[in-house]
Design a protein around this motif. Sequence first.
Motif, PDB file in Angstrom:
ATOM      1  N   MET A 242     -15.014 -13.027 -31.068  1.00  0.00           N
ATOM      2  CA  MET A 242     -15.088 -12.693 -29.512  1.00  0.00           C
ATOM      3  C   MET A 242     -13.732 -13.300 -28.906  1.00  0.00           C
ATOM      4  O   MET A 242     -12.852 -13.697 -29.570  1.00  0.00           O
ATOM      5  CB  MET A 242     -16.167 -13.475 -28.772  1.00  0.00           C
ATOM      6  N   GLN A 301     -20.885 -24.495 -20.881  1.00  0.00           N
ATOM      7  CA  GLN A 301     -21.761 -23.921 -20.119  1.00  0.00           C
ATOM      8  C   GLN A 301     -22.028 -23.921 -18.692  1.00  0.00           C
ATOM      9  O   GLN A 301     -22.077 -23.213 -17.667  1.00  0.00           O
ATOM     10  CB  GLN A 301     -23.291 -24.045 -20.731  1.00  0.00           C
ATOM     11  N   TRP A 304     -19.033 -22.821 -16.763  1.00  0.00           N
ATOM     12  CA  TRP A 304     -19.376 -21.304 -16.609  1.00  0.00           C
ATOM     13  C   TRP A 304     -20.102 -21.052 -15.265  1.00  0.00           C
ATOM     14  O   TRP A 304     -19.867 -20.298 -14.301  1.00  0.00           O
ATOM     15  CB  TRP A 304     -19.848 -20.851 -17.915  1.00  0.00           C
ATOM     16  N   ARG A 305     -21.226 -21.864 -15.313  1.00  0.00           N
ATOM     17  CA  ARG A 305     -22.152 -21.630 -14.312  1.00  0.00           C
ATOM     18  C   ARG A 305     -21.679 -22.041 -12.876  1.00  0.00           C
ATOM     19  O   ARG A 305     -21.841 -21.396 -11.689  1.00  0.00           O
ATOM     20  CB  ARG A 305     -23.409 -22.425 -14.560  1.00  0.00           C
TER      21      ARG A 305
ATOM     22  N   SER B  15     -21.581 -18.756 -25.418  1.00  0.00           N
ATOM     23  CA  SER B  15     -22.291 -17.735 -25.161  1.00  0.00           C
ATOM     24  C   SER B  15     -22.810 -16.727 -26.356  1.00  0.00           C
ATOM     25  O   SER B  15     -23.091 -15.719 -26.134  1.00  0.00           O
ATOM     26  CB  SER B  15     -21.396 -16.799 -24.090  1.00  0.00           C
ATOM     27  N   THR B  49     -26.981 -10.088 -24.192  1.00  0.00           N
ATOM     28  CA  THR B  49     -26.236  -9.053 -23.784  1.00  0.00           C
ATOM     29  C   THR B  49     -25.788  -7.976 -24.718  1.00  0.00           C
ATOM     30  O   THR B  49     -25.756  -6.939 -24.528  1.00  0.00           O
ATOM     31  CB  THR B  49     -24.841  -9.635 -23.092  1.00  0.00           C
ATOM     32  N   PHE B  61     -24.931 -12.239 -28.474  1.00  0.00           N
ATOM     33  CA  PHE B  61     -24.245 -12.833 -27.266  1.00  0.00           C
ATOM     34  C   PHE B  61     -25.008 -12.933 -26.182  1.00  0.00           C
ATOM     35  O   PHE B  61     -26.127 -12.080 -26.210  1.00  0.00           O
ATOM     36  CB  PHE B  61     -23.149 -12.046 -26.861  1.00  0.00           C
ATOM     37  N   TYR B  62     -25.198 -13.967 -25.361  1.00  0.00           N
ATOM     38  CA  TYR B  62     -26.156 -14.207 -24.209  1.00  0.00           C
ATOM     39  C   TYR B  62     -25.260 -14.438 -22.907  1.00  0.00           C
ATOM     40  O   TYR B  62     -24.314 -14.945 -22.942  1.00  0.00           O
ATOM     41  CB  TYR B  62     -27.112 -15.106 -24.586  1.00  0.00           C
ATOM     42  N   VAL B  64     -24.970 -16.936 -20.043  1.00  0.00           N
ATOM     43  CA  VAL B  64     -25.180 -18.232 -19.638  1.00  0.00           C
ATOM     44  C   VAL B  64     -26.093 -18.432 -18.769  1.00  0.00           C
ATOM     45  O   VAL B  64     -26.349 -19.646 -18.345  1.00  0.00           O
ATOM     46  CB  VAL B  64     -23.879 -18.781 -19.883  1.00  0.00           C
ATOM     47  N   ARG B  67     -29.760 -18.155 -19.986  1.00  0.00           N
ATOM     48  CA  ARG B  67     -30.218 -19.153 -20.980  1.00  0.00           C
ATOM     49  C   ARG B  67     -29.320 -20.024 -21.246  1.00  0.00           C
ATOM     50  O   ARG B  67     -27.923 -19.959 -21.438  1.00  0.00           O
ATOM     51  CB  ARG B  67     -30.503 -18.126 -22.262  1.00  0.00           C
TER      52      ARG B  67
END
Lengths: 333, 234
Positions: A242, A301, A304-305, B15, B49, B61-62, B64, B67
Amino acid sequence: MIVRQPGILTTIQDSGRYGFQKYGVLVNGSMDMFSLRVANILVGNSQDEAALEITLQGPTIELTEDTLFAICGASFSPMLNGHLISEGRTIFAKAGSQLSFGKPVRGCRAYLAVAGGFDVPEVMGSRSTYLRARLGGFEGRALKRGDILKVRPSDMDVSMFNEDLCDFDWFVSPTLHPKYGTHSVVRITRGPDFHFFTEESQRQFVTGSFKLTTQSDRMGYRLSGPTLELAFRQEKISTAVMMGTIQVPPDGNAIILMADHQTIGGYPCIAQVIQVDIPVLAQLKPGDRLSFQEVTLESAQQLWREQEINLRMLEQAVRYRIKGGLRNGSALT
Amino acid sequence: MINRSSITLYSLGESAIVIQFGKYIDEQVNRLVGAFSRYLETCPILGMTEYIPAFTTVTIFYDVMQRNYIEMEQSVENALRTFDVTQRYAEERIIEIPVCYGGDFGPDLKYVSEFHDLTEKEVIDIHTEVIYSVHMIGFAPGFPYLGGLSEKIATPRRELPRVQVPAGSVGIAGTQTGIYSISTPGGWQLIGQTPTKLFHPAKNPPSLLRSGDKIKFIPISIKTYLNLKGNEAG
């Protein structure tokens, strides 16, 4: 709008083409997602709308209609009818105005969003330019001199703006922005193959300094710096990668995959750049330096949030300002 | 039955979660990848996703915002159990790909036959008698990596890659065979060309093939090629 000069590499990009990677279709999309989203927010678009991604040397564009626009990301001395204008602000221009760019001052990629968004067809759910397959964006290619770009109607009433209200004096607080710079610290999480590398290489990866080579583009960045060695010979079976995946080919020089990366990669993956720091990478130029700092999955994470929440709050604040036509000179946070 | 102990789960960044069905490329592992992909098409995991199947892995891929990793891991465990007791995802499609071998469509067929001391006809027979597995789609949109090529016609890549290989070209590179889905530079030995479009951006799905399919090459004449090509265009 009419493209009078195209610049080096000016393409239409949105937040990317998702859902088709299982068929080998690349994501593409903007390199600096943060700047794309803020530019869209500033003109009342949805955050994932397509904008122009401008690389180092900007285009010259004639605005044939009254246009509400914003420029975010890199600083390339944007000018409206020859006068310098600010980045990171909502700007109104009368029909017949000329938008041009001067000296690149900071960063590598700027985003020009217009209220309503560009009128190019969606291909597989996205307006991003897929250069290699020659599809999406404007005729699947970078802009050329003489191209005519149409703009879709905006939800906002552009006619409520006029020359008296042409430069909104509020702006996006710099504290919200990623930490851009020419020697950047980029945060990473350990990649699935981190333990394949010698202890010395693992240490050098997080302590050493790397340089972006000239072989760096929208597909990936080739780095020079400490040579990273595998502890034992390891045949890696190709698997999904990715944006921000850091791979190490046999020569030991790391490659960071960027927006136009292949869906599958076959080199050992030492680390993954956290999503909120990819915009920092997007603004690096060949010759700029960077180093890596490890964080946990949980904090990646969490960051990100936090960014998502900040952008939602910014979006609400801008909607309120634009709809209300308010003009007081404070930063939006 | 799936042997759960041979499956490993790990993260790719914050992710994505990777499900590795085995350590080596083999037909059994690839069948699991294909079947699990078909399962995800009908029963997507909450927060997913998209997903990408490869030789031995499926990467999910998810989002965030919905989850975290632990939750995704739990969902994947549940999916592996459900999927395990359900045989309906085992069914594989067999897709026939008509190919006009040799001549202008397969400029390297002569080289391949001479390399192995075979006639062109023998190369075509060997290439068409196998049912190939689509191990994954990648490299270019709709481009299948195929498993099953006979060692008898495995041929190294061309020393000098072509600047432009036409879409539909069928090639050999080492022990792999594949079909160029779009026109692109490439170094594979070209033995034929199919009039069938493998990638169609306006269609959904845009790719004729998906990971886990089986394909069979059918030799056709130039005349049939041109007829079929006309139908594709119309």
